[in-house]
Design a protein around this motif. Structure first.
Motif, PDB file in Angstrom:
ATOM      1  N   ALA A 181       0.836  -1.210   0.000  1.00 12.88           N
ATOM      2  CA  ALA A 181       0.000   0.000   0.000  1.00 12.88           C
ATOM      3  C   ALA A 181       0.866   1.253   0.000  1.00 12.88           C
ATOM      4  O   ALA A 181       0.572   2.224  -0.706  1.00 12.88           O
ATOM      5  CB  ALA A 181      -0.927  -0.011   1.218  1.00 12.88           C
ATOM      6  N   ALA A 182       1.946   1.240   0.775  1.00 14.22           N
ATOM      7  CA  ALA A 182       2.864   2.380   0.801  1.00 14.22           C
ATOM      8  C   ALA A 182       3.489   2.595  -0.568  1.00 14.22           C
ATOM      9  O   ALA A 182       3.658   3.737  -1.014  1.00 14.22           O
ATOM     10  CB  ALA A 182       3.938   2.169   1.861  1.00 14.22           C
ATOM     11  N   ALA A 183       3.830   1.498  -1.255  1.00 15.42           N
ATOM     12  CA  ALA A 183       4.423   1.615  -2.593  1.00 15.42           C
ATOM     13  C   ALA A 183       3.437   2.231  -3.579  1.00 15.42           C
ATOM     14  O   ALA A 183       3.821   3.036  -4.439  1.00 15.42           O
ATOM     15  CB  ALA A 183       4.886   0.249  -3.087  1.00 15.42           C
ATOM     16  N   ILE A 184       2.172   1.878  -3.457  1.00 19.78           N
ATOM     17  CA  ILE A 184       1.152   2.460  -4.347  1.00 19.78           C
ATOM     18  C   ILE A 184       1.051   3.964  -4.123  1.00 19.78           C
ATOM     19  O   ILE A 184       1.040   4.755  -5.064  1.00 19.78           O
ATOM     20  CB  ILE A 184      -0.206   1.757  -4.130  1.00 19.78           C
ATOM     21  CG1 ILE A 184      -0.136   0.324  -4.665  1.00 19.78           C
ATOM     22  CG2 ILE A 184      -1.338   2.526  -4.800  1.00 19.78           C
ATOM     23  CD1 ILE A 184      -1.317  -0.543  -4.289  1.00 19.78           C
ATOM     24  N   PHE A 185       0.983   4.360  -2.847  1.00 19.58           N
ATOM     25  CA  PHE A 185       0.884   5.784  -2.550  1.00 19.58           C
ATOM     26  C   PHE A 185       2.171   6.527  -2.924  1.00 19.58           C
ATOM     27  O   PHE A 185       2.130   7.678  -3.344  1.00 19.58           O
ATOM     28  CB  PHE A 185       0.521   6.012  -1.084  1.00 19.58           C
ATOM     29  CG  PHE A 185      -0.938   5.821  -0.815  1.00 19.58           C
ATOM     30  CD1 PHE A 185      -1.848   6.826  -1.125  1.00 19.58           C
ATOM     31  CD2 PHE A 185      -1.408   4.641  -0.285  1.00 19.58           C
ATOM     32  CE1 PHE A 185      -3.199   6.651  -0.902  1.00 19.58           C
ATOM     33  CE2 PHE A 185      -2.759   4.457  -0.053  1.00 19.58           C
ATOM     34  CZ  PHE A 185      -3.665   5.464  -0.361  1.00 19.58           C
ATOM     35  N   LEU A 186       3.310   5.859  -2.805  1.00 16.67           N
ATOM     36  CA  LEU A 186       4.574   6.462  -3.227  1.00 16.67           C
ATOM     37  C   LEU A 186       4.576   6.692  -4.736  1.00 16.67           C
ATOM     38  O   LEU A 186       5.074   7.714  -5.222  1.00 16.67           O
ATOM     39  CB  LEU A 186       5.748   5.577  -2.809  1.00 16.67           C
ATOM     40  CG  LEU A 186       7.138   6.085  -3.139  1.00 16.67           C
ATOM     41  CD1 LEU A 186       7.422   7.384  -2.379  1.00 16.67           C
ATOM     42  CD2 LEU A 186       8.180   5.053  -2.790  1.00 16.67           C
ATOM     43  N   ASN A 187       4.010   5.759  -5.466  1.00 15.70           N
ATOM     44  CA  ASN A 187       3.896   5.912  -6.914  1.00 15.70           C
ATOM     45  C   ASN A 187       3.039   7.133  -7.254  1.00 15.70           C
ATOM     46  O   ASN A 187       3.409   7.945  -8.099  1.00 15.70           O
ATOM     47  CB  ASN A 187       3.297   4.640  -7.521  1.00 15.70           C
ATOM     48  CG  ASN A 187       3.250   4.675  -9.031  1.00 15.70           C
ATOM     49  OD1 ASN A 187       4.016   5.370  -9.675  1.00 15.70           O
ATOM     50  ND2 ASN A 187       2.331   3.926  -9.600  1.00 15.70           N
ATOM     51  N   PHE A 188       1.884   7.268  -6.576  1.00 13.17           N
ATOM     52  CA  PHE A 188       1.034   8.440  -6.803  1.00 13.17           C
ATOM     53  C   PHE A 188       1.781   9.730  -6.465  1.00 13.17           C
ATOM     54  O   PHE A 188       1.710  10.717  -7.200  1.00 13.17           O
ATOM     55  CB  PHE A 188      -0.242   8.358  -5.965  1.00 13.17           C
ATOM     56  CG  PHE A 188      -1.177   7.257  -6.367  1.00 13.17           C
ATOM     57  CD1 PHE A 188      -1.251   6.795  -7.678  1.00 13.17           C
ATOM     58  CD2 PHE A 188      -1.999   6.667  -5.439  1.00 13.17           C
ATOM     59  CE1 PHE A 188      -2.115   5.788  -8.046  1.00 13.17           C
ATOM     60  CE2 PHE A 188      -2.877   5.659  -5.787  1.00 13.17           C
ATOM     61  CZ  PHE A 188      -2.939   5.214  -7.095  1.00 13.17           C
ATOM     62  N   ALA A 189       2.500   9.728  -5.360  1.00 12.91           N
ATOM     63  CA  ALA A 189       3.243  10.919  -4.945  1.00 12.91           C
ATOM     64  C   ALA A 189       4.321  11.267  -5.967  1.00 12.91           C
ATOM     65  O   ALA A 189       4.554  12.448  -6.256  1.00 12.91           O
ATOM     66  CB  ALA A 189       3.859  10.704  -3.565  1.00 12.91           C
ATOM     67  N   ALA A 190       4.969  10.256  -6.516  1.00 15.68           N
ATOM     68  CA  ALA A 190       6.007  10.509  -7.521  1.00 15.68           C
ATOM     69  C   ALA A 190       5.406  11.189  -8.750  1.00 15.68           C
ATOM     70  O   ALA A 190       5.993  12.131  -9.292  1.00 15.68           O
ATOM     71  CB  ALA A 190       6.694   9.201  -7.903  1.00 15.68           C
ATOM     72  N   TRP A 191       4.231  10.723  -9.188  1.00 15.26           N
ATOM     73  CA  TRP A 191       3.594  11.341 -10.358  1.00 15.26           C
ATOM     74  C   TRP A 191       3.193  12.785 -10.066  1.00 15.26           C
ATOM     75  O   TRP A 191       3.339  13.661 -10.928  1.00 15.26           O
ATOM     76  CB  TRP A 191       2.383  10.536 -10.829  1.00 15.26           C
ATOM     77  CG  TRP A 191       2.783   9.263 -11.502  1.00 15.26           C
ATOM     78  CD1 TRP A 191       2.614   8.001 -11.036  1.00 15.26           C
ATOM     79  CD2 TRP A 191       3.451   9.141 -12.755  1.00 15.26           C
ATOM     80  NE1 TRP A 191       3.141   7.097 -11.926  1.00 15.26           N
ATOM     81  CE2 TRP A 191       3.658   7.774 -13.002  1.00 15.26           C
ATOM     82  CE3 TRP A 191       3.897  10.057 -13.698  1.00 15.26           C
ATOM     83  CZ2 TRP A 191       4.287   7.307 -14.136  1.00 15.26           C
ATOM     84  CZ3 TRP A 191       4.525   9.584 -14.838  1.00 15.26           C
ATOM     85  CH2 TRP A 191       4.712   8.217 -15.052  1.00 15.26           C
ATOM     86  N   VAL A 192       2.718  13.036  -8.853  1.00 14.84           N
ATOM     87  CA  VAL A 192       2.349  14.402  -8.490  1.00 14.84           C
ATOM     88  C   VAL A 192       3.592  15.289  -8.471  1.00 14.84           C
ATOM     89  O   VAL A 192       3.564  16.436  -8.953  1.00 14.84           O
ATOM     90  CB  VAL A 192       1.629  14.420  -7.117  1.00 14.84           C
ATOM     91  CG1 VAL A 192       1.497  15.827  -6.584  1.00 14.84           C
ATOM     92  CG2 VAL A 192       0.258  13.767  -7.238  1.00 14.84           C
TER      93      VAL A 192
END
Length: 139
Positions: free
Chosen positions: A57-68
């Protein structure tokens, strides 16, 4: 005759009966140890599974944060240059980072392939030769 002379009391057993009970006691002990091991293993695996799920779950949110953050970098750079040029610059930077990481990863993989423990194999071969009495070995 008293009862003590004809039968054994409950708290005293003969040596032969005690020796006869040993296999059953060992079997019970082994079963209990395996049950305890299984219980502890299940508990630890559940905890590890929950931890792995949280990491995913942290990796998914990290992916979203990277795109932002990438979008933020593009928009920030668009204040200095044309928006299409800002997107192109950030895209090229990300591509260069990806290529560098891929090349470093490839060199690391080549160092580890094939995963054969060559020194351990040579040591075993040396031991076999020493056992046969051929080759150089310390006496």
């Amino acid at each position: 005759m008293s009862r003590a002379t004809t039968t054994e009391p409950d708290d005293k057993k003969s040596v032969f009966k005690l020796i006869g009970e040993i296999p059953g006691l060992i079997t019970t002990l082994i079963r209990d140890e395996i049950a305890q091991l299984r219980s502890e293993l299940v508990t630890r695996l559940k905890a590890a599974g929950i931890g792995i799920g949280l990491f995913a779950a942290a990796a998914i949110f990290l992916n979203f944060a990277a795109w932002v953050l990438i979008a933020t970098a593009i928009l920030g750079l668009a204040n200095a240059v044309a928006p299409w040029l800002a997107a192109l610059i950030i895209g090229v930077v990300l591509l260069v980072i990806a290529v560098i990481l891929a090349l470093v990863g490839l060199s690391r993989v080549k160092k580890g392939v094939p995963p054969v423990p060559e020194s351990a194999i040579e040591s075993v071969k040396s031991d076999v030769k020493a056992f046969k009495g051929t080759g150089n070995y310390d006496r």
